[in-house]
Scaffold this motif. Structure first.
Motif, PDB file in Angstrom:
ATOM      1  N   ARG A   1     -24.021 -71.461  -7.100  1.00  0.00           N
ATOM      2  CA  ARG A   1     -22.595 -71.680  -7.368  1.00  0.00           C
ATOM      3  C   ARG A   1     -21.978 -70.381  -7.890  1.00  0.00           C
ATOM      4  O   ARG A   1     -22.584 -69.667  -8.681  1.00  0.00           O
ATOM      5  CB  ARG A   1     -22.439 -72.778  -8.413  1.00  0.00           C
ATOM      6  N   ASP A   2     -20.774 -70.077  -7.434  1.00  0.00           N
ATOM      7  CA  ASP A   2     -20.052 -68.908  -7.929  1.00  0.00           C
ATOM      8  C   ASP A   2     -19.714 -69.083  -9.401  1.00  0.00           C
ATOM      9  O   ASP A   2     -19.237 -70.143  -9.814  1.00  0.00           O
ATOM     10  CB  ASP A   2     -18.758 -68.683  -7.142  1.00  0.00           C
ATOM     11  N   LEU A   3     -19.968 -68.043 -10.195  1.00  0.00           N
ATOM     12  CA  LEU A   3     -19.630 -68.019 -11.618  1.00  0.00           C
ATOM     13  C   LEU A   3     -18.941 -66.686 -11.904  1.00  0.00           C
ATOM     14  O   LEU A   3     -19.582 -65.723 -12.348  1.00  0.00           O
ATOM     15  CB  LEU A   3     -20.892 -68.186 -12.478  1.00  0.00           C
ATOM     16  N   PRO A   4     -17.647 -66.603 -11.616  1.00  0.00           N
ATOM     17  CA  PRO A   4     -16.918 -65.348 -11.808  1.00  0.00           C
ATOM     18  C   PRO A   4     -16.993 -64.853 -13.255  1.00  0.00           C
ATOM     19  O   PRO A   4     -17.259 -65.627 -14.180  1.00  0.00           O
ATOM     20  CB  PRO A   4     -15.475 -65.704 -11.441  1.00  0.00           C
ATOM     21  N   ALA A   5     -16.743 -63.578 -13.433  1.00  0.00           N
ATOM     22  CA  ALA A   5     -16.831 -62.949 -14.755  1.00  0.00           C
ATOM     23  C   ALA A   5     -15.924 -63.622 -15.775  1.00  0.00           C
ATOM     24  O   ALA A   5     -16.243 -63.662 -16.956  1.00  0.00           O
ATOM     25  CB  ALA A   5     -16.493 -61.469 -14.646  1.00  0.00           C
ATOM     26  N   ASP A   6     -14.808 -64.174 -15.332  1.00  0.00           N
ATOM     27  CA  ASP A   6     -13.867 -64.805 -16.262  1.00  0.00           C
ATOM     28  C   ASP A   6     -14.141 -66.301 -16.443  1.00  0.00           C
ATOM     29  O   ASP A   6     -13.403 -66.996 -17.126  1.00  0.00           O
ATOM     30  CB  ASP A   6     -12.424 -64.584 -15.820  1.00  0.00           C
ATOM     31  N   SER A   7     -15.251 -66.773 -15.868  1.00  0.00           N
ATOM     32  CA  SER A   7     -15.605 -68.184 -15.983  1.00  0.00           C
ATOM     33  C   SER A   7     -16.095 -68.495 -17.388  1.00  0.00           C
ATOM     34  O   SER A   7     -16.934 -67.784 -17.938  1.00  0.00           O
ATOM     35  CB  SER A   7     -16.711 -68.531 -14.977  1.00  0.00           C
ATOM     36  N   GLY A   8     -15.585 -69.566 -17.949  1.00  0.00           N
ATOM     37  CA  GLY A   8     -16.023 -69.989 -19.269  1.00  0.00           C
ATOM     38  C   GLY A   8     -17.152 -71.001 -19.221  1.00  0.00           C
ATOM     39  O   GLY A   8     -17.538 -71.533 -20.247  1.00  0.00           O
ATOM     40  N   VAL A   9     -17.700 -71.268 -18.041  1.00  0.00           N
ATOM     41  CA  VAL A   9     -18.728 -72.295 -17.915  1.00  0.00           C
ATOM     42  C   VAL A   9     -20.133 -71.749 -17.699  1.00  0.00           C
ATOM     43  O   VAL A   9     -21.098 -72.493 -17.769  1.00  0.00           O
ATOM     44  CB  VAL A   9     -18.399 -73.314 -16.791  1.00  0.00           C
ATOM     45  N   ALA A  10     -20.273 -70.466 -17.427  1.00  0.00           N
ATOM     46  CA  ALA A  10     -21.598 -69.889 -17.177  1.00  0.00           C
ATOM     47  C   ALA A  10     -22.455 -69.932 -18.437  1.00  0.00           C
ATOM     48  O   ALA A  10     -21.969 -69.723 -19.542  1.00  0.00           O
ATOM     49  CB  ALA A  10     -21.462 -68.453 -16.684  1.00  0.00           C
ATOM     50  N   LEU A  11     -23.741 -70.214 -18.251  1.00  0.00           N
ATOM     51  CA  LEU A  11     -24.703 -70.234 -19.353  1.00  0.00           C
ATOM     52  C   LEU A  11     -25.780 -69.194 -19.070  1.00  0.00           C
ATOM     53  O   LEU A  11     -26.202 -69.022 -17.919  1.00  0.00           O
ATOM     54  CB  LEU A  11     -25.323 -71.619 -19.470  1.00  0.00           C
ATOM     55  N   ILE A  12     -26.222 -68.499 -20.123  1.00  0.00           N
ATOM     56  CA  ILE A  12     -27.241 -67.461 -19.967  1.00  0.00           C
ATOM     57  C   ILE A  12     -28.316 -67.583 -21.038  1.00  0.00           C
ATOM     58  O   ILE A  12     -28.090 -68.161 -22.098  1.00  0.00           O
ATOM     59  CB  ILE A  12     -26.637 -66.037 -20.013  1.00  0.00           C
ATOM     60  N   CYS A  13     -29.471 -66.987 -20.749  1.00  0.00           N
ATOM     61  CA  CYS A  13     -30.523 -66.845 -21.753  1.00  0.00           C
ATOM     62  C   CYS A  13     -30.474 -65.405 -22.266  1.00  0.00           C
ATOM     63  O   CYS A  13     -29.641 -64.611 -21.827  1.00  0.00           O
ATOM     64  CB  CYS A  13     -31.898 -67.165 -21.151  1.00  0.00           C
TER      65      CYS A  13
ATOM     66  N   CYS B   1     -34.142 -71.958 -20.200  1.00  0.00           N
ATOM     67  CA  CYS B   1     -34.319 -71.111 -19.022  1.00  0.00           C
ATOM     68  C   CYS B   1     -35.679 -71.390 -18.391  1.00  0.00           C
ATOM     69  O   CYS B   1     -36.705 -71.375 -19.083  1.00  0.00           O
ATOM     70  CB  CYS B   1     -34.219 -69.640 -19.428  1.00  0.00           C
ATOM     71  N   PRO B   2     -35.733 -71.633 -17.070  1.00  0.00           N
ATOM     72  CA  PRO B   2     -37.012 -71.903 -16.420  1.00  0.00           C
ATOM     73  C   PRO B   2     -37.871 -70.641 -16.288  1.00  0.00           C
ATOM     74  O   PRO B   2     -39.059 -70.726 -16.019  1.00  0.00           O
ATOM     75  CB  PRO B   2     -36.616 -72.441 -15.046  1.00  0.00           C
ATOM     76  N   ASN B   3     -37.266 -69.477 -16.484  1.00  0.00           N
ATOM     77  CA  ASN B   3     -38.002 -68.219 -16.346  1.00  0.00           C
ATOM     78  C   ASN B   3     -38.703 -67.803 -17.637  1.00  0.00           C
ATOM     79  O   ASN B   3     -39.848 -67.372 -17.611  1.00  0.00           O
ATOM     80  CB  ASN B   3     -37.051 -67.098 -15.902  1.00  0.00           C
ATOM     81  N   CYS B   4     -38.005 -67.929 -18.763  1.00  0.00           N
ATOM     82  CA  CYS B   4     -38.576 -67.456 -20.024  1.00  0.00           C
ATOM     83  C   CYS B   4     -38.705 -68.548 -21.083  1.00  0.00           C
ATOM     84  O   CYS B   4     -39.321 -68.331 -22.124  1.00  0.00           O
ATOM     85  CB  CYS B   4     -37.731 -66.311 -20.585  1.00  0.00           C
ATOM     86  N   GLY B   5     -38.090 -69.717 -20.841  1.00  0.00           N
ATOM     87  CA  GLY B   5     -38.130 -70.804 -21.811  1.00  0.00           C
ATOM     88  C   GLY B   5     -37.101 -70.674 -22.908  1.00  0.00           C
ATOM     89  O   GLY B   5     -37.033 -71.500 -23.804  1.00  0.00           O
ATOM     90  N   GLY B   6     -36.279 -69.616 -22.829  1.00  0.00           N
ATOM     91  CA  GLY B   6     -35.263 -69.381 -23.849  1.00  0.00           C
ATOM     92  C   GLY B   6     -34.089 -70.337 -23.759  1.00  0.00           C
ATOM     93  O   GLY B   6     -33.867 -70.999 -22.741  1.00  0.00           O
ATOM     94  N   GLU B   7     -33.338 -70.402 -24.826  1.00  0.00           N
ATOM     95  CA  GLU B   7     -32.151 -71.257 -24.929  1.00  0.00           C
ATOM     96  C   GLU B   7     -31.043 -70.741 -24.005  1.00  0.00           C
ATOM     97  O   GLU B   7     -30.821 -69.538 -23.905  1.00  0.00           O
ATOM     98  CB  GLU B   7     -31.676 -71.220 -26.386  1.00  0.00           C
ATOM     99  N   LEU B   8     -30.364 -71.669 -23.345  1.00  0.00           N
ATOM    100  CA  LEU B   8     -29.208 -71.315 -22.531  1.00  0.00           C
ATOM    101  C   LEU B   8     -27.951 -71.548 -23.359  1.00  0.00           C
ATOM    102  O   LEU B   8     -27.746 -72.629 -23.898  1.00  0.00           O
ATOM    103  CB  LEU B   8     -29.167 -72.160 -21.253  1.00  0.00           C
TER     104      LEU B   8
END
Length: 82
Positions: free
Chosen positions: A13-25, A43-50
């Protein structure tokens, strides 16, 4: 400086830079809310909190643009597994 990746690593899904919905670890793996929920907020890669990805002010995006490289996970997210 955060890369501000342009897509959800699971569903693309597109998550533009100005999107307030993107989650990251902490490694900047990026997910949409639906995929993050299926992943239990981890996160499925590192197990960290999103957590919610911060937005870069629009005026700063010109000199410091978001990444255009789309990243895809090494394994499918649970809702996309066959």
């Amino acid at each position: 400086m955060l890369q501000l990746r342009p897509n959800c690593e699971c569903c693309d899904r597109d998550l533009p830079a100005d999107s307030g919905v993107a989650l990251i670890c902490s490694f900047e793996c990026t997910f949409c809310p639906a995929c993050a929920e299926h992943l239990g907020g981890a996160c499925p890669n590192c197990g960290g909190e999103l957590v919610q990805r911060p937005r870069r002010p629009t005026a700063k995006l010109t000199a410091n643009p978001a990444s255009s490289e789309r990243v895809h996970g090494k394994r499918p997210c649970p809702q996309h597994a066959g």
